[in-house]
Design a protein around this motif. Sequence first.
Motif, PDB file in Angstrom:
ATOM      1  N   ARG A   1       0.855  -1.185   0.000  1.00  0.00           N
ATOM      2  CA  ARG A   1       0.000   0.000   0.000  1.00  0.00           C
ATOM      3  C   ARG A   1       0.894   1.239   0.000  1.00  0.00           C
ATOM      4  O   ARG A   1       1.823   1.344   0.801  1.00  0.00           O
ATOM      5  CB  ARG A   1      -0.884  -0.013   1.252  1.00  0.00           C
TER       6      ARG A   1
ATOM      7  N   ASN B   1       4.230   0.781   2.253  1.00  0.00           N
ATOM      8  CA  ASN B   1       3.936  -0.130   3.358  1.00  0.00           C
ATOM      9  C   ASN B   1       3.689  -1.540   2.831  1.00  0.00           C
ATOM     10  O   ASN B   1       2.847  -1.742   1.957  1.00  0.00           O
ATOM     11  CB  ASN B   1       2.695   0.390   4.097  1.00  0.00           C
TER      12      ASN B   1
ATOM     13  N   TYR C   1       2.613  -5.266   4.269  1.00  0.00           N
ATOM     14  CA  TYR C   1       2.060  -5.848   5.491  1.00  0.00           C
ATOM     15  C   TYR C   1       1.527  -7.256   5.221  1.00  0.00           C
ATOM     16  O   TYR C   1       1.227  -7.620   4.077  1.00  0.00           O
ATOM     17  CB  TYR C   1       0.961  -4.962   6.078  1.00  0.00           C
TER      18      TYR C   1
ATOM     19  N   LEU D   1      -8.350  -1.388   4.780  1.00  0.00           N
ATOM     20  CA  LEU D   1      -7.133  -1.045   4.043  1.00  0.00           C
ATOM     21  C   LEU D   1      -7.325  -1.190   2.541  1.00  0.00           C
ATOM     22  O   LEU D   1      -6.743  -0.436   1.756  1.00  0.00           O
ATOM     23  CB  LEU D   1      -5.969  -1.914   4.514  1.00  0.00           C
TER      24      LEU D   1
ATOM     25  N   PHE E   1      -2.860   3.820   7.604  1.00  0.00           N
ATOM     26  CA  PHE E   1      -2.553   2.503   8.147  1.00  0.00           C
ATOM     27  C   PHE E   1      -2.468   2.539   9.680  1.00  0.00           C
ATOM     28  O   PHE E   1      -2.993   1.644  10.365  1.00  0.00           O
ATOM     29  CB  PHE E   1      -1.233   1.998   7.558  1.00  0.00           C
TER      30      PHE E   1
ATOM     31  N   SER F   1       4.276  -5.513   9.634  1.00  0.00           N
ATOM     32  CA  SER F   1       4.403  -4.477   8.618  1.00  0.00           C
ATOM     33  C   SER F   1       5.824  -3.949   8.580  1.00  0.00           C
ATOM     34  O   SER F   1       6.475  -3.797   9.622  1.00  0.00           O
ATOM     35  CB  SER F   1       3.431  -3.323   8.915  1.00  0.00           C
TER      36      SER F   1
END
Length: 225
Positions: free
Chosen positions: A107, A123, A125, A138, A145, A206
């Motif tokens: 993301r 990011n 995760y 999300l 986040f 993450s």
Amino acid sequence: MPRLPTAFAALALAFAADSAAAEEGNRNAWSGDRTARLEALALLQTLNADLLSHDSATLTLDRWCAAHRLADPPRIVAERVKGADKPATDEQRRLLGVGPDEPVAYRRVRLACGGHVLSEADNWYVPARLTPDMNHTLQTSDTAFGRVVQPLRFQRRTLSADLLWSPLPQGWEMGAPPPAEPALAVPHAVLQHRAVLVLPDGTPFSTLVETYTGAVLDFPEPARR
């Protein structure tokens, strides 16, 4: 004939808007002298220390936004960059403690306070380590986040924190002169953090790269007395 006044009025409004924008830009422009550069450096170091001492960058930027009156209400909003995709590298999978076949989502967002984009965040995760509701949020919203996963009571482990730009030249403390600029030329990227977010039991979920922009200084230079 009726069209002439209408066109003239539109032109006048456009000119007024451009003038207001130019005035706002001048109001928030920092001078290029040594004092302004010292103040800018102190502010960047203050933001860096604040980010390092708290687990949520989103909440830290909320406070920064409010303290410097960047918007009303002073709240960070995530703007998702849709269509972006960066598969997790082997190193990132190692940091997350997952094998080559376990799904890792990606993301990218811009964290903005009003019209000021303060951070651009990449990011990666592990969806399996979040709740279904968190994964849905999300995937379908622009919520930051840090706000989504806040109920996990996560902790942040910083891997690196790099000042990408200094307002003062190397050796300034020994008398090296600052650049001869009438205004401070702040670049797009000023600070970058790499970190891993972990659950209370230490399980990573993450890994992220946050690049903070020059917009963190988008407020008037401190008044001098």
